[in-house]
Design an enzyme around this catalytic site. Structure first.
Site, PDB file in Angstrom:
ATOM      1  N   ARG A 202       0.825  -1.218   0.000  1.00 38.18           N
ATOM      2  CA  ARG A 202       0.000   0.000   0.000  1.00 38.18           C
ATOM      3  C   ARG A 202       0.855   1.262   0.000  1.00 38.18           C
ATOM      4  NH1 ARG A 202      -3.515   0.493   4.477  1.00 38.18           N
ATOM      5  NH2 ARG A 202      -4.891   1.579   3.042  1.00 38.18           N
ATOM      6  N   GLY A 203       2.007   1.219  -0.670  1.00 40.29           N
ATOM      7  CA  GLY A 203       2.855   2.408  -0.785  1.00 40.29           C
ATOM      8  C   GLY A 203       3.204   2.991   0.570  1.00 40.29           C
ATOM      9  N   GLU A 204       2.978   4.303   0.733  1.00 36.63           N
ATOM     10  CA  GLU A 204       3.376   4.956   1.986  1.00 36.63           C
ATOM     11  C   GLU A 204       2.540   4.498   3.180  1.00 36.63           C
ATOM     12  OE1 GLU A 204       2.532   9.233   2.202  1.00 36.63           O
ATOM     13  OE2 GLU A 204       1.141   8.951   0.540  1.00 36.63           O
ATOM     14  N   GLY A 206       2.125   1.268   3.881  1.00 35.41           N
ATOM     15  CA  GLY A 206       2.685   0.011   4.366  1.00 35.41           C
ATOM     16  C   GLY A 206       2.128  -1.213   3.685  1.00 35.41           C
ATOM     17  N   ASP A 234       9.154  -4.298  -5.854  1.00 36.90           N
ATOM     18  CA  ASP A 234      10.094  -5.386  -6.148  1.00 36.90           C
ATOM     19  C   ASP A 234      11.211  -5.455  -5.109  1.00 36.90           C
ATOM     20  OD1 ASP A 234       8.735  -5.924  -8.642  1.00 36.90           O
ATOM     21  OD2 ASP A 234       9.632  -4.055  -9.321  1.00 36.90           O
TER      22      ASP A 234
HETATM   23  P1  AMP Z   1       7.357  -1.603  -9.032  1.00 30.81           P
HETATM   24  O1  AMP Z   1       8.124  -2.327  -7.966  1.00 30.81           O
HETATM   25  O2  AMP Z   1       5.946  -2.079  -9.112  1.00 30.81           O
HETATM   26  O3  AMP Z   1       7.495  -0.118  -8.933  1.00 30.81           O
HETATM   27  O4  AMP Z   1       7.998  -2.066 -10.424  1.00 30.81           O
HETATM   28  C1  AMP Z   1       8.696  -1.207 -11.275  1.00 30.81           C
HETATM   29  C2  AMP Z   1       9.374  -1.957 -12.401  1.00 30.81           C
HETATM   30  O5  AMP Z   1       8.411  -2.764 -13.105  1.00 30.81           O
HETATM   31  C3  AMP Z   1       9.950  -1.009 -13.418  1.00 30.81           C
HETATM   32  O6  AMP Z   1      11.360  -0.965 -13.274  1.00 30.81           O
HETATM   33  C4  AMP Z   1       9.493  -1.540 -14.792  1.00 30.81           C
HETATM   34  O7  AMP Z   1      10.555  -1.782 -15.679  1.00 30.81           O
HETATM   35  C5  AMP Z   1       8.783  -2.836 -14.474  1.00 30.81           C
HETATM   36  N1  AMP Z   1       7.547  -2.986 -15.264  1.00 30.81           N
HETATM   37  C6  AMP Z   1       6.692  -2.014 -15.674  1.00 30.81           C
HETATM   38  N2  AMP Z   1       5.680  -2.535 -16.376  1.00 30.81           N
HETATM   39  C7  AMP Z   1       5.875  -3.871 -16.433  1.00 30.81           C
HETATM   40  C8  AMP Z   1       5.166  -4.974 -17.022  1.00 30.81           C
HETATM   41  N3  AMP Z   1       4.026  -4.803 -17.718  1.00 30.81           N
HETATM   42  N4  AMP Z   1       5.676  -6.224 -16.863  1.00 30.81           N
HETATM   43  C9  AMP Z   1       6.813  -6.405 -16.145  1.00 30.81           C
HETATM   44  N5  AMP Z   1       7.541  -5.433 -15.584  1.00 30.81           N
HETATM   45  C10 AMP Z   1       7.086  -4.167 -15.721  1.00 30.81           C
END
Ligand code: AMP
Length: 305
Positions: A202-204, A206, A234
């Site tokens: 949930r971002g900021e 948590g 990620d």
């Molecule tokens: P997040 O942790 O959700 O902010 O993921 C960000 C990362 O997801 C970025 O570095 C993108 O390169 C990658 N990303 C964005 N769109 C997609 C997608 N459709 N499939 C897989 N990876 C993606």
């Protein structure tokens, strides 16, 4: 062996209220594996094109990430363009160029197939399934996804969710996937599909973790400076799985502790663009922030009469 992760290794073009980065290193597997590498061995399954610079591969190797499963094929690397407004919790996707991802058929190196921990990071759910089928007997499998795949491949995604132990997903995506506005009902809907445990980011605000009969909440670390939320989800997942693989403790307490390590890793990542903060992070900083996280959430039990 430690963790195998499949996901994207990407070029990102990102705009936040604090700056812009063009063709910077990104991708779900890049953030995940870098974060997990502070705790565990990590082996990467991903694809890049001919335009991907060696220096980025060397960075992954400098973190001891096994890149035998990183294929380089003719064509251009996956490229995501996104934007954040002052509400840094939600990315707006401006463009997604799948490029080499459309041709990619993962074939895992033999040494990857006995992995104990498997993370299916955000990527085409059909590729997630192909990787899942090649790992013989994983002890724990978790997966992530995003709106792009929820709208383009909902059935393939449902099949993946039914086969994993833990689903890690954003708040907005949990709502989108189930069509439920209320987050608790959305969580129940995803658990009902067959996964045992659900972690909603949930971002900021948590993280909430659900099983069929429990809920656990962890706040996000309160930060004054947030520059770029890209990769927060990620790096969270990398810290979470990395810590679990490190301790092997899959008890409720062990999993809760891993949630806090995940939150610590995400809190560092958002302090700078791309993977810049991860690149200069040291393990002693992780431990120090874990300790302040603990005091942030520590309070006395009710005194019994
Ligand atoms: P997040 O942790 O959700 O902010 O993921 C960000 C990362 O997801 C970025 O570095 C993108 O390169 C990658 N990303 C964005 N769109 C997609 C997608 N459709 N499939 C897989 N990876 C993606």
């Amino acid at each position: 062996m430690g963790i195998v992760v499949v996901g994207t290794v990407a070029f990102d073009t990102i705009e936040t209220p604090f700056g812009r980065g063009e063709n910077v290193l990104g991708g779900s597997a890049t953030y995940f594996s870098t974060s997990a590498s502070f705790f565990s061995d990590v082996s990467l399954v991903a694809v890049v094109g001919e335009d991907f610079p060696d220096e980025h591969v060397q960075f992954l190797q400098s973190r001891d990430i096994d890149v035998k499963g990183l294929s380089r094929i003719p064509g251009k690397t996956f490229h995501w363009t996104g934007k954040y407004g002052y509400d840094l919790n939600e990315a707006q996707t401006l463009d997604t160029q799948l490029n080499v991802l459309m041709e990619f058929r993962p074939n895992l190196p033999e040494s990857y197939r006995d992995a104990e921990y498997l993370f299916l990071a955000n990527i085409d759910p059909e590729l997630q399934m192909e990787v899942l089928e090649q790992v013989r007997k994983p002890r724990l499998v978790a997966c992530d996804t995003m709106n792009f795949w929820i709208s383009s491949k909902p059935e393939a995604l449902k099949r993946v969710l039914q086969k994993v132990d833990i689903v890690v997903i954003n708040e907005a995506e949990a709502r989108q996937f189930t069509g439920e506005v209320n987050l608790i009902k959305a969580a129940r809907g995803i658990i009902a599909l067959g996964c045992r445990r659900l972690v909603i980011k949930r971002g900021e605000y948590g993280v909430l973790m659900f099983t069929a009969d429990s809920v656990f909440a962890a706040p996000a670390y309160p930060l004054e400076e947030v520059f770029d939320p890209t990769g927060a989800g990620d790096t969270f997942a990398g810290g979470f799985m990395g810590y679990l693989a490190n301790t092997g403790d899959l008890s409720e307490d062990g999993i809760r502790q891993a949630i806090v390590f995940g939150s610590v890793m995400a809190s560092f990542n958002v302090e700078d663009f791309s993977l810049n903060r991860m690149k200069r992070l040291e393990y002693k900083e992780i431990e120090a922030r874990y300790k302040s996280f603990k005091s942030l959430t520590n309070f006395r039990d009710i005194a019994m009469p």
